[in-house]
Scaffold this active site. Structure first.
Site: not given
Ligand code: AMP
Length: 171
Positions: A59, A96
């Site tokens: 995205r 996550e």
């Molecule tokens: P992070 O590394 O935890 O900051 O996760 C970021 C990436 O995972 C981004 O590319 C987001 O598109 C996706 N992402 C993580 N958690 C979510 C969530 N709760 N909802 C949507 N996308 C998420």
């Protein structure tokens, strides 16, 4: 701003139990909302001499390419492992839900180029942290990391201490 926040849809327990997935497809499909988001984010960087926008799969491509168009720059893709055809460098990171490896073409960012990193959601910050490491290995200068939205409770912003972080919305 409130309308933009509301148009992002919560999907409980996707892709795993306990995760509330922020579904931005509803915002992207709304011409006015998508245009507003790109205009607001783009305005922030006009005049900041951005050389290239780096978008994070998948995205982040949608945010990053529209921003690049607005800023008259090229767009560079950071992709999941195994997708890029030329010489790459890799970074592995925790997110996550699970771990993952990202790649970038070694010749995609040149030494000293002013880089804007773009993604949709800042969650724990692990993904963008890996991308920051990549750009540094390529000796690019990171101007800022720009997100459509950050998930405040996950405090990803606290993890990114040495690069400016901007998010248009807080969820
Ligand atoms: P992070 O590394 O935890 O900051 O996760 C970021 C990436 O995972 C981004 O590319 C987001 O598109 C996706 N992402 C993580 N958690 C979510 C969530 N709760 N909802 C949507 N996308 C998420």
């Amino acid at each position: 701003m409130q309308r933009l926040q509301q148009i992002i849809r919560d999907i409980p327990d996707f892709p795993k139990n306990g995760i509330i997935f922020k579904d931005i497809t509803t915002l992207l499909a709304d011409a006015e909302a998508y245009q507003r988001v790109i205009d607001l984010m783009g305005h922030r960087y006009i005049g900041q001499r951005i050389d290239v926008v780096v978008g994070i799969e998948a995205r982040g491509f949608i945010m990053g390419s529209a921003l690049a168009y607005k800023l008259n720059t090229g767009v560079v893709l950071v992709r999941k492992a195994g997708k890029l055809p030329h010489d790459t460098l890799r970074e592995t990171y925790a997110l996550e839900y699970g771990t993952d490896t990202l790649e970038i073409h070694r010749d995609a960012v040149k030494q000293g180029q002013r880089v804007l990193i773009a993604d949709d959601i800042l969650a724990t910050g692990g993904t963008v942290e890996a991308v920051i490491r990549m750009i540094r290995r390529l000796q690019g200068t990171i101007v800022e990391c720009a997100f459509l939205a950050e998930l405040k409770e996950l405090e990803g912003r606290r993890r990114i201490t040495d690069v400016p972080v901007f998010s248009l919305l807080t969820l």
